[in-house]
Design a protein around this motif. Structure first.
Motif, PDB file in Angstrom:
ATOM      1  N   PRO A 139       0.836  -1.474  -0.164  1.00  0.00           N
ATOM      2  CA  PRO A 139      -0.201   0.149  -0.250  1.00  0.00           C
ATOM      3  C   PRO A 139       0.821   1.283   0.329  1.00  0.00           C
ATOM      4  CG  PRO A 139      -0.231  -0.931   2.063  1.00  0.00           C
ATOM      5  CD  PRO A 139       0.454  -2.101   1.419  1.00  0.00           C
ATOM      6  N   GLN A 140      -0.056   1.821  -0.333  1.00  0.00           N
ATOM      7  CA  GLN A 140       0.589   3.819  -0.529  1.00  0.00           C
ATOM      8  C   GLN A 140       0.611   4.486   0.947  1.00  0.00           C
ATOM      9  OE1 GLN A 140       3.110   4.495  -2.763  1.00  0.00           O
ATOM     10  NE2 GLN A 140       2.996   2.010  -3.655  1.00  0.00           N
ATOM     11  N   THR A 141       1.713   4.539   2.127  1.00  0.00           N
ATOM     12  CA  THR A 141       0.664   4.638   3.180  1.00  0.00           C
ATOM     13  C   THR A 141       2.435   6.305   3.073  1.00  0.00           C
ATOM     14  OG1 THR A 141       2.580   3.400   4.436  1.00  0.00           O
ATOM     15  CG2 THR A 141      -0.767   3.127   3.800  1.00  0.00           C
ATOM     16  N   GLY A 142       2.669   6.637   2.468  1.00  0.00           N
ATOM     17  CA  GLY A 142       3.936   7.356   2.997  1.00  0.00           C
ATOM     18  C   GLY A 142       5.166   6.862   3.520  1.00  0.00           C
ATOM     19  N   ARG A 143       5.539   7.912   4.354  1.00  0.00           N
ATOM     20  CA  ARG A 143       6.568   7.255   5.417  1.00  0.00           C
ATOM     21  C   ARG A 143       5.794   7.054   6.838  1.00  0.00           C
ATOM     22  NH1 ARG A 143      11.256  12.743   5.081  1.00  0.00           N
ATOM     23  NH2 ARG A 143      11.226  11.754   2.827  1.00  0.00           N
ATOM     24  N   VAL A 144       4.747   6.815   6.587  1.00  0.00           N
ATOM     25  CA  VAL A 144       4.198   6.364   8.405  1.00  0.00           C
ATOM     26  C   VAL A 144       4.207   4.538   8.120  1.00  0.00           C
ATOM     27  CG1 VAL A 144       1.683   5.500   9.021  1.00  0.00           C
ATOM     28  CG2 VAL A 144       1.818   8.058   8.004  1.00  0.00           C
ATOM     29  N   PRO A 145       4.724   4.761   9.818  1.00  0.00           N
ATOM     30  CA  PRO A 145       5.313   2.913   9.784  1.00  0.00           C
ATOM     31  C   PRO A 145       3.821   1.955   8.962  1.00  0.00           C
ATOM     32  CG  PRO A 145       5.816   4.140  11.454  1.00  0.00           C
ATOM     33  CD  PRO A 145       4.879   4.799  10.299  1.00  0.00           C
ATOM     34  N   THR A 146       4.166   1.406   8.466  1.00  0.00           N
ATOM     35  CA  THR A 146       2.970   0.115   8.090  1.00  0.00           C
ATOM     36  C   THR A 146       3.475  -1.495   8.347  1.00  0.00           C
ATOM     37  OG1 THR A 146       2.155   1.333   6.428  1.00  0.00           O
ATOM     38  CG2 THR A 146       1.499  -0.755   6.029  1.00  0.00           C
ATOM     39  N   VAL A 147       2.289  -2.370   8.922  1.00  0.00           N
ATOM     40  CA  VAL A 147       2.967  -3.665   9.004  1.00  0.00           C
ATOM     41  C   VAL A 147       1.526  -4.961   8.545  1.00  0.00           C
ATOM     42  CG1 VAL A 147       2.659  -5.792  10.776  1.00  0.00           C
ATOM     43  CG2 VAL A 147       4.118  -3.346  11.236  1.00  0.00           C
ATOM     44  N   LEU A 148       2.330  -5.741   7.452  1.00  0.00           N
ATOM     45  CA  LEU A 148       1.211  -6.135   6.534  1.00  0.00           C
ATOM     46  C   LEU A 148       0.525  -7.385   7.802  1.00  0.00           C
ATOM     47  CD1 LEU A 148       3.010  -5.726   2.919  1.00  0.00           C
ATOM     48  CD2 LEU A 148       0.801  -4.296   4.029  1.00  0.00           C
ATOM     49  N   LEU A 149      -0.534  -7.767   7.447  1.00  0.00           N
ATOM     50  CA  LEU A 149      -0.959  -8.816   8.250  1.00  0.00           C
ATOM     51  C   LEU A 149      -1.609  -9.770   7.502  1.00  0.00           C
ATOM     52  CD1 LEU A 149      -1.559 -10.093  11.696  1.00  0.00           C
ATOM     53  CD2 LEU A 149      -3.643  -8.475  11.666  1.00  0.00           C
ATOM     54  N   ASN A 150      -0.876 -11.125   7.646  1.00  0.00           N
ATOM     55  CA  ASN A 150      -2.073 -12.229   6.780  1.00  0.00           C
ATOM     56  C   ASN A 150      -1.908 -12.169   5.770  1.00  0.00           C
ATOM     57  OD1 ASN A 150      -2.785 -14.808   7.248  1.00  0.00           O
ATOM     58  ND2 ASN A 150      -5.162 -14.258   7.388  1.00  0.00           N
ATOM     59  N   THR A 151      -1.495 -10.749   4.445  1.00  0.00           N
ATOM     60  CA  THR A 151      -0.934 -10.980   3.826  1.00  0.00           C
ATOM     61  C   THR A 151       1.307 -10.756   3.543  1.00  0.00           C
ATOM     62  OG1 THR A 151      -1.273  -8.970   1.748  1.00  0.00           O
ATOM     63  CG2 THR A 151      -1.246  -7.886   4.060  1.00  0.00           C
ATOM     64  N   VAL A 152       0.850 -11.118   2.301  1.00  0.00           N
ATOM     65  CA  VAL A 152       2.439 -11.042   2.056  1.00  0.00           C
ATOM     66  C   VAL A 152       2.623  -9.592   0.768  1.00  0.00           C
ATOM     67  CG1 VAL A 152       3.516 -13.413   2.655  1.00  0.00           C
ATOM     68  CG2 VAL A 152       2.400 -12.995   0.417  1.00  0.00           C
ATOM     69  N   PRO A 153       3.823  -8.726   0.302  1.00  0.00           N
ATOM     70  CA  PRO A 153       3.871  -8.390  -0.493  1.00  0.00           C
ATOM     71  C   PRO A 153       4.624  -9.022  -1.365  1.00  0.00           C
ATOM     72  CG  PRO A 153       5.880  -7.977   0.899  1.00  0.00           C
ATOM     73  CD  PRO A 153       4.749  -9.089   1.553  1.00  0.00           C
ATOM     74  N   SER A 154       3.197  -8.478  -2.663  1.00  0.00           N
ATOM     75  CA  SER A 154       3.992  -9.050  -4.259  1.00  0.00           C
ATOM     76  C   SER A 154       5.124  -8.344  -4.565  1.00  0.00           C
ATOM     77  CB  SER A 154       2.781  -8.615  -5.242  1.00  0.00           C
ATOM     78  OG  SER A 154       2.514  -7.654  -5.587  1.00  0.00           O
ATOM     79  N   ASP A 155       5.980  -7.208  -4.504  1.00  0.00           N
ATOM     80  CA  ASP A 155       6.917  -6.453  -5.032  1.00  0.00           C
ATOM     81  C   ASP A 155       7.742  -6.700  -3.874  1.00  0.00           C
ATOM     82  OD1 ASP A 155       4.602  -5.026  -5.030  1.00  0.00           O
ATOM     83  OD2 ASP A 155       5.532  -3.712  -4.666  1.00  0.00           O
ATOM     84  N   PRO A 156       9.120  -5.978  -3.586  1.00  0.00           N
ATOM     85  CA  PRO A 156       9.959  -5.655  -2.865  1.00  0.00           C
ATOM     86  C   PRO A 156       9.093  -4.516  -1.924  1.00  0.00           C
ATOM     87  CG  PRO A 156      11.322  -5.958  -4.824  1.00  0.00           C
ATOM     88  CD  PRO A 156       9.577  -6.642  -5.506  1.00  0.00           C
ATOM     89  N   THR A 157       9.402  -4.396  -0.666  1.00  0.00           N
ATOM     90  CA  THR A 157       9.069  -3.505   0.280  1.00  0.00           C
ATOM     91  C   THR A 157       9.833  -3.416   1.676  1.00  0.00           C
ATOM     92  OG1 THR A 157       6.885  -2.482   1.198  1.00  0.00           O
ATOM     93  CG2 THR A 157       6.938  -4.215   1.226  1.00  0.00           C
ATOM     94  N   PRO A 158      10.201  -2.161   1.680  1.00  0.00           N
ATOM     95  CA  PRO A 158      10.459  -2.791   3.300  1.00  0.00           C
ATOM     96  C   PRO A 158       9.611  -2.841   4.362  1.00  0.00           C
ATOM     97  CG  PRO A 158      10.823   0.024   3.200  1.00  0.00           C
ATOM     98  CD  PRO A 158       9.974  -0.875   2.068  1.00  0.00           C
ATOM     99  N   MET A 159       8.265  -2.870   4.315  1.00  0.00           N
ATOM    100  CA  MET A 159       7.128  -3.209   5.435  1.00  0.00           C
ATOM    101  C   MET A 159       7.220  -4.286   6.022  1.00  0.00           C
ATOM    102  SD  MET A 159       3.580  -1.533   3.847  1.00  0.00           S
ATOM    103  CE  MET A 159       3.824   0.281   3.239  1.00  0.00           C
TER     104      MET A 159
END
Length: 346
Positions: A139-159
């Motif tokens: 997701p696009q959340t800017g610089r706000v800390p974000t954690v993905l729960l029960n989902t994995v990113p389809s592209d590289p991300t620091p989250m």
């Protein structure tokens, strides 16, 4: 509804300056040598007037609102994952944070609107959750800390992401049956080959990988595999009937989730086979009805509460400036076994 009581109102009622009232109410009166009598007078005035400090203003001055956003697809209205919300709420409350919860029902536009609304309210961080483990763009959340729960990113991300350890659960399920003496193990929901699962099922892909790895470690392969396009009882029923047509006396069924297993139970009973005397059954998810089946269904539970709690804890580590972890790490939580009466030792 009347006007909100302000600090100035309290100060006026107590006969002191706003600064003195603020210091007295913040607990710094002794430190700055404000007399106990004045402090008591300020607190009494605040109580009589029903004064409540403006937490948002205080938080913004300190660089935090002490609020977190939790956005899900269907988690909030799902009985199965209610514990996920509970775990997240409890972890936030233990650290003095309030959790704002929103649900999208899987609508991408609704998700973006919720993200924008929470960012506008300056939440300190966001958990983005899914009911079923899936892959999605970050997701696009800017610089706000974000954690993905029960989902994995389809592209590289620091989250970071938090998901159940489905592959390990698959290995444990297969090992449970092998250690019970079973060699004739049939898969209902996927298999028998790698990748033989319904499209888009991350849990199915990982469970199958774990099952095949563990069976291979014991020199075994599935006796048969039956892909279910949807993981619901009618599909489990149909798949098991097809299985029984080719294998009338299977030794064990490894079902890819409990709802498939519910259908399998029915098909076995119609064929005159008893669980576990004739056929052992093991499954995943520990759906609430699993313990009410007769006999009770042995199942590996999704640790919903632990998942929600861990996601918030990871988020707060970022929000509170803790040690920076490695970017993009996927945290996998084990699935506890709820052993019941559906497995016999051969």
């Amino acid at each position: 509804m009347g006007r909100r009581v302000t600090l100035a109102d309290v100060a006026r009622a107590a006969g002191v300056s706003s600064t003195t009232a603020s210091l007295a109410l913040s607990g710094r009166g002794d430190e700055l040598r404000i007399s106990r009598a004045v402090q008591e007078r300020v607190r009494a005035a605040a109580g009589e007037l029903g004064y409540r400090p403006n937490i948002v203003s205080i938080g913004l001055r300190k660089g935090t609102t002490r609020t977190l956003g939790f956005i899900s697809d269907t988690v909030a209205t799902s009985q199965l994952a209610g514990d996920m919300i509970r775990g997240a709420i409890e972890a936030a409350r233990e650290h003095g944070f309030l959790l704002f919860i929103g649900e999208t029902e899987g609508d991408d536009e609704a998700e973006q609107q919720l993200l924008d609304a929470m960012l506008d309210r300056q939440v300190d961080g966001i958990v983005l959750a899914s009911m079923f483990t899936r892959t999605r763009p970050a997701p696009q959340t800017g610089r706000v800390p974000t954690v993905l729960l029960n989902t994995v990113p389809s592209d590289p991300t620091p989250m970071p992401a938090v998901i159940p350890d489905e592959e390990q659960a698959g290995r444990q399920a297969a090992r449970l049956l092998v250690e019970a003496g079973h060699r004739d193990i049939h898969l209902v929901g996927g298999g028998p080959h790698p990748g033989d699962v319904a499209p888009g099922t991350v849990a199915g892909t990982e469970r199958l990988a774990g099952i095949l790895t563990e069976l291979a470690a014991h020199g075994l392969a599935p006796a048969s595999g039956h892909v279910c396009d949807d993981w619901l009882p009618p599909y489990g029923y149909t798949a098991t009937r097809e299985l029984l047509a080719a294998h009338p006396r299977p030794g064990a069924l490894l079902c890819f989730n409990d709802r498939i297993a519910f259908g399998a139970y029915q098909a076995l009973r119609e064929a005159g086979l008893e669980v576990p005397d004739d056929v052992s059954v093991v499954s995943f998810d520990d759906y609430p009805l699993a313990e009410w089946l007769r006999p009770g269904l042995t199942s590996f539970a999704i640790p919903h509460e632990a998942l929600g709690r861990r996601a918030v804890e990871l988020l707060l580590e970022q929000v509170q400036g803790g040690p920076a972890g490695e970017d993009g790490v996927v945290h996998r939580l084990p699935l506890p076994l709820h052993a019941r009466a559906s497995v016999r030792t051969v």
